[in-house]
Design a protein around this motif. Structure first.
Motif, mmCIF file in Angstrom:
data_model
loop_
_atom_site.group_PDB
_atom_site.id
_atom_site.type_symbol
_atom_site.label_atom_id
_atom_site.label_comp_id
_atom_site.label_asym_id
_atom_site.label_seq_id
_atom_site.Cartn_x
_atom_site.Cartn_y
_atom_site.Cartn_z
ATOM 1 N N GLU A 102 -33.782 27.401 10.316
ATOM 2 C CA GLU A 102 -34.169 25.993 10.225
ATOM 3 C C GLU A 102 -32.984 25.048 10.156
ATOM 4 O O GLU A 102 -32.966 24.017 10.860
ATOM 5 N N PRO A 103 -31.947 25.316 9.344
ATOM 6 C CA PRO A 103 -30.843 24.350 9.278
ATOM 7 C C PRO A 103 -30.193 24.103 10.641
ATOM 8 O O PRO A 103 -29.693 23.006 10.896
ATOM 9 N N ASN A 104 -30.216 25.100 11.487
ATOM 10 C CA ASN A 104 -29.560 24.979 12.792
ATOM 11 C C ASN A 104 -30.522 24.497 13.874
ATOM 12 O O ASN A 104 -30.250 23.519 14.574
ATOM 13 N N ILE A 105 -31.653 25.181 14.002
ATOM 14 C CA ILE A 105 -32.576 24.891 15.115
ATOM 15 C C ILE A 105 -33.328 23.587 14.854
ATOM 16 O O ILE A 105 -33.426 22.731 15.734
ATOM 17 N N ASP A 123 -20.372 15.710 16.093
ATOM 18 C CA ASP A 123 -19.794 16.200 17.356
ATOM 19 C C ASP A 123 -19.140 17.574 17.182
ATOM 20 O O ASP A 123 -19.240 18.433 18.065
ATOM 21 N N LEU A 124 -18.467 17.769 16.039
ATOM 22 C CA LEU A 124 -17.840 19.068 15.786
ATOM 23 C C LEU A 124 -18.857 20.111 15.323
ATOM 24 O O LEU A 124 -18.699 21.317 15.551
ATOM 25 N N TRP A 125 -19.888 19.629 14.650
ATOM 26 C CA TRP A 125 -20.871 20.511 14.029
ATOM 27 C C TRP A 125 -21.843 21.083 15.068
ATOM 28 O O TRP A 125 -22.352 22.195 14.927
ATOM 29 N N ARG A 126 -22.125 20.276 16.115
ATOM 30 C CA ARG A 126 -23.156 20.625 17.103
ATOM 31 C C ARG A 126 -22.956 22.026 17.676
ATOM 32 O O ARG A 126 -23.882 22.844 17.658
ATOM 33 N N PRO A 127 -21.749 22.350 18.191
ATOM 34 C CA PRO A 127 -21.591 23.704 18.759
ATOM 35 C C PRO A 127 -21.723 24.812 17.706
ATOM 36 O O PRO A 127 -22.206 25.909 18.022
ATOM 37 N N ALA A 128 -21.324 24.527 16.463
ATOM 38 C CA ALA A 128 -21.478 25.539 15.402
ATOM 39 C C ALA A 128 -22.955 25.764 15.100
ATOM 40 O O ALA A 128 -23.408 26.904 14.927
ATOM 41 N N HIS A 167 -40.763 27.218 18.528
ATOM 42 C CA HIS A 167 -41.472 26.862 19.771
ATOM 43 C C HIS A 167 -41.091 25.460 20.257
ATOM 44 O O HIS A 167 -41.338 25.132 21.409
ATOM 45 N N VAL A 168 -40.484 24.654 19.386
ATOM 46 C CA VAL A 168 -40.001 23.337 19.822
ATOM 47 C C VAL A 168 -38.467 23.296 19.883
ATOM 48 O O VAL A 168 -37.870 22.218 19.974
ATOM 49 N N ALA A 169 -37.832 24.477 19.832
ATOM 50 C CA ALA A 169 -36.362 24.533 19.892
ATOM 51 C C ALA A 169 -35.797 23.850 21.140
ATOM 52 O O ALA A 169 -34.719 23.246 21.071
ATOM 53 N N PRO A 170 -36.500 23.906 22.293
ATOM 54 C CA PRO A 170 -35.968 23.183 23.464
ATOM 55 C C PRO A 170 -35.814 21.684 23.200
ATOM 56 O O PRO A 170 -34.951 21.042 23.822
ATOM 57 N N GLU A 171 -36.587 21.120 22.287
ATOM 58 C CA GLU A 171 -36.421 19.696 21.953
ATOM 59 C C GLU A 171 -35.083 19.447 21.251
ATOM 60 O O GLU A 171 -34.650 18.298 21.140
ATOM 61 N N GLY A 172 -34.447 20.521 20.771
ATOM 62 C CA GLY A 172 -33.115 20.412 20.185
ATOM 63 C C GLY A 172 -32.035 20.895 21.146
ATOM 64 O O GLY A 172 -30.873 21.044 20.746
ATOM 65 N N GLY A 173 -32.438 21.162 22.400
ATOM 66 C CA GLY A 173 -31.466 21.558 23.411
ATOM 67 C C GLY A 173 -31.301 23.058 23.575
ATOM 68 O O GLY A 173 -30.423 23.502 24.317
#
Lengths: 201, 201
Positions: A102-105, A123-128, A167-173
């Motif tokens: 949950e914290p990531n997705i 910006d730095l956190w996104r890829p992590a 199931h909504v992870a694509p909404e987060g890219g």
């Protein structure tokens, strides 16, 4: 019962989905979380942590934390097994969800859906966050490669807890193409009696 | 039973403390987490999420996730109440711990104790983690202002889950002076029969 909620929240959806599948009537109260509606004195008296969902029980008490709400509602129903080892396995997946998934997705989806203004930290956190989210999806994919559902090959609250934001992870890219077993499980969850979509209040 | 563990881990300590208080003998296996000892194929077969603690049960099965281990071990003992609403409250605090408390309070301690080389992300993330950790401590302080323990005024696994990383929060740079009720609760926890410190393997 009353559910203090926000419609786009996967954590709120967990409670809505199980309440629908159990056929429990309830009143849903929507909060404008973008404008700190869960940080008012009135709300903090319900949950001092200032977050939805909160289930208001018929005795007037308040139960925060989506997965605690799932467990409370599912007790004594087919959505939660009775056997001790299987119950521990349900919790194993629900704690995995809250700590590693949950914290990531959900986090990346929140930034996009709520149009959170980008900061240098984000910006730095996104890829992590993306890498940690992919790692959680890979754990799910491996588990579902040989199973129909997360625990005991029977649909239950571990599935609800993990389905809500996956199931909504694509909404987060997140691209779910590399996770065919996860996508096949989506279809099995959506075919359950009483299923409702996350958009249904 | 065997506990796959790392001594400085608060999550591992939760299991060690309850096992000691229940008087359950077990074999402790230490992993060099700084050198990816939990990412080997052998370990990933125990926990595909690659993290300690993992409890290896007498039937040969593996149970990851510290709070799921606590629940499994405490079932049927005075460390977990039997009443449904109180059990939900135990889970409420354990999910709070894994989602709002541990990622921040344990996270900062980990960076220091394991001398993780600083990155630009960590430099920006540190104040955010500190603020979120302080918010979690404030929630605990408010709850303990009128209570002896987290649930039902009786020591149990919600206390163990929250004590593990809170009492060593200063190792992550947190000042606990503003939280007198939390510090008074530390003393009550440490006075419980069978208590062991985090440094004891």
């Amino acid at each position: 019962m009353r559910l203090h909620d926000h419609l786009t929240s996967g954590n709120g959806y967990k409670a809505r989905l199980l309440l629908a599948q159990l056929g429990i009537p309830y009143e849903r109260i929507e909060y404008d979380i973008d404008n700190r509606a869960t940080r008012t004195p009135e709300f903090l008296a319900k949950n001092p942590n200032g977050r939805i969902p909160v289930l208001e029980l018929d005795d007037g008490s308040f139960l925060p934390e989506s997965n605690a709400i799932l467990w409370y509602l599912a007790e004594g129903t087919p959505f939660l097994p009775a056997e001790r080892r299987q119950r521990a396995e349900v919790l194993r997946w629900m704690f995995f969800e809250q700590n590693h998934h949950e914290p990531n997705i959900a986090g990346l989806r929140f930034w996009i859906m709520h149009a959170v203004p980008t900061t240098p930290l984000m910006d730095l956190w996104r890829p992590a966050k993306r890498a940690a989210g992919e790692a959680a999806l890979a754990v799910m994919e491996g588990h579902l490669a040989t199973r129909l559902f997360f625990v005991g090959d029977r649909y239950g609250i571990a599935d609800i807890a993990l389905y809500a934001y996956t199931h909504v992870a694509p909404e987060g890219g997140f691209d779910l193409a590399p996770y065919p077993h996860v996508r096949a499980w989506f279809a099995r969850v959506a075919a359950q009696p009483g299923y409702i979509p996350i958009t249904q209040g």
